[in-house]
Design a protein around this motif. Structure first.
Motif: not given
Length: 70
Positions: A47-59
């Motif tokens: 989740a934290v390693s995604r690019p700045a333009h990507v937000c993972i809402n829920d896992i």
């Protein structure tokens, strides 16, 4: 959360199923399948390693073969 987006802050909710920790004693597990702490850590890193333009809402992490998993 929209206010946070303007500050560059992303929020992710990580919901693990039962994890092998001292809080969940072995004698209480019975036949339940459990996650290894490394499984949860890997989800956090993902989740934290995604690019700045990507937000993972829920896992949601569940051991395979449990009712909540596919």
């Amino acid at each position: 959360m929209r206010d946070l987006r303007q500050c560059g802050i992303r929020v992710t909710l990580i919901e693990p199923g039962h994890v092998d920790t001292p809080i969940f004693p072995e004698e209480e597990r019975g036949e339940q399948r459990i996650l290894d702490p490394a499984d949860v850590a890997e989800a956090i890193i993902f989740a934290v390693s995604r690019p700045a333009h990507v937000c993972i809402n829920d896992i949601q992490l569940m051991p395979a073969g449990t009712r909540s998993s596919s």
